[in-house]
Write a protein that holds these residues in place. Structure first.
Motif, short mmCIF file in Angstrom:
data_model
loop_
_atom_site.label_atom_id
_atom_site.label_comp_id
_atom_site.label_asym_id
_atom_site.label_seq_id
_atom_site.Cartn_x
_atom_site.Cartn_y
_atom_site.Cartn_z
N LEU A 64 111.28 38.05 66.64
CA LEU A 64 111.01 37.37 67.91
C LEU A 64 111.02 35.87 67.68
N THR A 65 111.82 35.17 68.47
CA THR A 65 111.84 33.71 68.42
C THR A 65 110.85 33.20 69.45
N CYS A 66 109.90 32.39 69.00
CA CYS A 66 108.83 31.91 69.88
C CYS A 66 108.85 30.38 69.93
N LEU A 67 108.56 29.87 71.11
CA LEU A 67 108.42 28.43 71.26
C LEU A 67 106.96 28.07 71.02
N VAL A 68 106.72 27.29 69.97
CA VAL A 68 105.38 26.81 69.65
C VAL A 68 105.41 25.29 69.73
N GLU A 69 104.73 24.77 70.74
CA GLU A 69 104.77 23.34 71.04
C GLU A 69 106.22 22.93 71.28
N ASP A 70 106.84 22.18 70.38
CA ASP A 70 108.22 21.72 70.61
C ASP A 70 109.20 22.29 69.59
N ARG A 71 108.83 23.37 68.90
CA ARG A 71 109.72 23.93 67.88
C ARG A 71 109.81 25.45 68.03
N LEU A 72 110.91 25.98 67.51
CA LEU A 72 111.14 27.41 67.55
C LEU A 72 110.69 28.04 66.23
N VAL A 73 109.91 29.10 66.35
CA VAL A 73 109.33 29.78 65.19
C VAL A 73 109.77 31.24 65.18
N MET A 74 110.28 31.71 64.06
CA MET A 74 110.65 33.11 63.92
C MET A 74 109.41 33.92 63.54
N ALA A 75 109.21 35.03 64.21
CA ALA A 75 108.00 35.82 63.97
C ALA A 75 108.30 37.31 64.06
N MET A 76 107.37 38.09 63.58
CA MET A 76 107.43 39.54 63.73
C MET A 76 106.08 40.04 64.21
N LYS A 77 106.08 41.23 64.78
CA LYS A 77 104.85 41.80 65.34
C LYS A 77 103.96 42.31 64.22
N ALA A 78 102.66 42.01 64.32
CA ALA A 78 101.71 42.51 63.34
C ALA A 78 101.52 44.01 63.50
N ARG A 79 101.26 44.69 62.40
CA ARG A 79 101.09 46.14 62.42
C ARG A 79 99.91 46.54 63.29
N GLU A 80 98.90 45.71 63.35
CA GLU A 80 97.71 46.06 64.11
C GLU A 80 97.96 46.18 65.62
N LEU A 81 99.09 45.66 66.10
CA LEU A 81 99.42 45.79 67.52
C LEU A 81 99.93 47.19 67.87
N GLY A 82 100.23 47.98 66.86
CA GLY A 82 100.68 49.35 67.11
C GLY A 82 102.01 49.39 67.86
N ARG A 83 102.08 50.23 68.87
CA ARG A 83 103.31 50.40 69.62
C ARG A 83 103.51 49.32 70.69
N LYS A 84 102.51 48.50 70.90
CA LYS A 84 102.62 47.48 71.92
C LYS A 84 103.67 46.45 71.52
N ALA A 85 104.68 46.27 72.37
CA ALA A 85 105.78 45.38 72.04
C ALA A 85 105.74 44.12 72.89
N ALA A 86 106.12 43.01 72.29
CA ALA A 86 106.23 41.75 73.02
C ALA A 86 107.65 41.61 73.54
N VAL A 87 107.78 41.04 74.73
CA VAL A 87 109.09 40.86 75.35
C VAL A 87 109.26 39.39 75.72
N VAL A 88 110.46 39.04 76.13
CA VAL A 88 110.74 37.67 76.53
C VAL A 88 109.83 37.28 77.70
N GLY A 89 109.22 36.11 77.59
CA GLY A 89 108.29 35.63 78.60
C GLY A 89 106.84 35.83 78.24
N ASP A 90 106.57 36.65 77.23
CA ASP A 90 105.19 36.90 76.82
C ASP A 90 104.58 35.66 76.19
N HIS A 91 103.29 35.45 76.46
CA HIS A 91 102.50 34.45 75.76
C HIS A 91 101.76 35.18 74.65
#
Length: 336
Positions: free
Chosen positions: A48-75
């Protein structure tokens, strides 16, 4: 073998060691109070590419989130390496509550919901007036999904140089949906861009439409040069476009507080997830007339109180016709 009596000492009881280490297991999860807020701008194969302040950060979902998935537009809340440098990877540890969720299913018989975007304010339904021909049923389905999600719909008609928009606009006139008509020449000259931007300023707008309608071409005209995406063409035999946008992507509008979210072209828009009783909320002039309806009224049956409400002059008959047409799309399979 050693046996224990009723009054054993705690020191006499043997404890089985943890096979993975000596630290005892716990259900207490870290609060990640140091996490930084970001916005998901694109998702690609688990990254997942996330906008953090003024830069783009590559990230992955933590295991503790389980099946809950993040989508475009999520904070989201992010921890780890937030520098945005090459080959760095952060971790999404929390998905913040969503203000809106646009969903669809593959077809009307598919119970599996697909979240298209989160936290959008507006849904721009893009359709061509020709090449390919407009598909009113698909437009109806997108309208139902927008009303169900609490999004403001916007109708964007492209390629007006190939066919006039009058007939299609008349079909949706009673709904009062705002619209913008564009042509290829106006997009090239920039004349149509200003009209479209007026409808997008200060809002997060998701663009949907089937392939070949000029959706990505329109988005490219709205955003800066370095953020543009490749476009395709319409097959002369099938009348269908080629999928050039394969994943949703959020792009900021230059000189504006608004965002556009370009989504992949769709060939169907299933509504299995939609509760028809929620569609009436998009018709505030008709909603008071439902007080006399029987329980679980479909609003298209002999005992529906809306007929009497309209006959009494409280609402336009065309509005009731439009409501029932949209509700009917929930019951039929998308075929054109």
């Amino acid at each position: 073998m050693r046996r224990y009596g009723k009054h054993t000492d705690e020191d006499d009881i043997r404890q089985r060691p943890n096979r993975k280490g000596n630290r005892p297991r716990t259900n207490i999860r870290p609060k990640h109070e140091e996490a930084v807020e970001g916005m998901v701008v694109t998702v690609d194969r688990g990254r997942l590419t996330c906008l953090v302040e003024d830069r783009l950060v590559m990230a992955m979902k933590a295991r503790e989130l389980g099946r809950k998935a993040a989508v475009v537009g999520d904070h989201v809340a992010i921890v780890g390496d937030l520098s945005g440098e090459k080959d760095t990877l952060a971790r999404i540890v929390r998905i913040e509550p969503r203000s809106s969720v646009l969903r669809r299913t593959a077809d009307d018989d598919d119970p599996y919901e697909r979240v298209v975007v989160a936290n959008a304010d507006q849904l721009a339904i893009v359709t061509a007036l020709a090449d390919p021909e407009p598909r009113p049923r698909l437009i109806d389905r997108c309208l139902v999904a927008a009303y169900d999600a609490g999004l403001e719909p916007l109708l964007v008609l492209t390629k007006s140089d190939l066919a006039p928009p009058d007939e299609l606009l008349e079909l949706y006139g009673a709904l009062g949906v705002p619209y913008v008509v564009t042509s290829r020449e106006e997009l090239e000259s920039g004349a149509a861009v200003d009209r479209v931007r007026k409808q997008l300023d200060g809002k997060i707008t998701a663009f949907v439409g089937h392939s070949g309608v000029g959706k990505t071409t329109l988005v490219n005209a709205l955003v800066s040069q370095e953020r543009r995406r490749s476009t395709g063409h319409v097959n002369a035999v099938t009348g269908r476009g080629r999928h050039t946008t394969t994943s949703a992507r959020a792009i900021p509008l230059p000189g504006s507080e608004g965002w556009v979210i370009d989504t992949p072209g769709v060939r169907s828009f299933g509504l299995h997830h939609v509760d028809p009783s929620r569609v009436i909320h998009a018709f505030p002039d008709l909603e008071p007339g439902t007080e006399g309806c029987p329980r679980a009224c479909s609003h298209d049956e002999p005992d529906c109180a809306l007929d009497q409400w309209v006959a009494g002059g409280h609402a336009d008959p065309q509005r009731l016709y439009s409501l029932r047409r949209l509700l009917a799309t929930r019951e039929r399979t998308e075929g054109d």
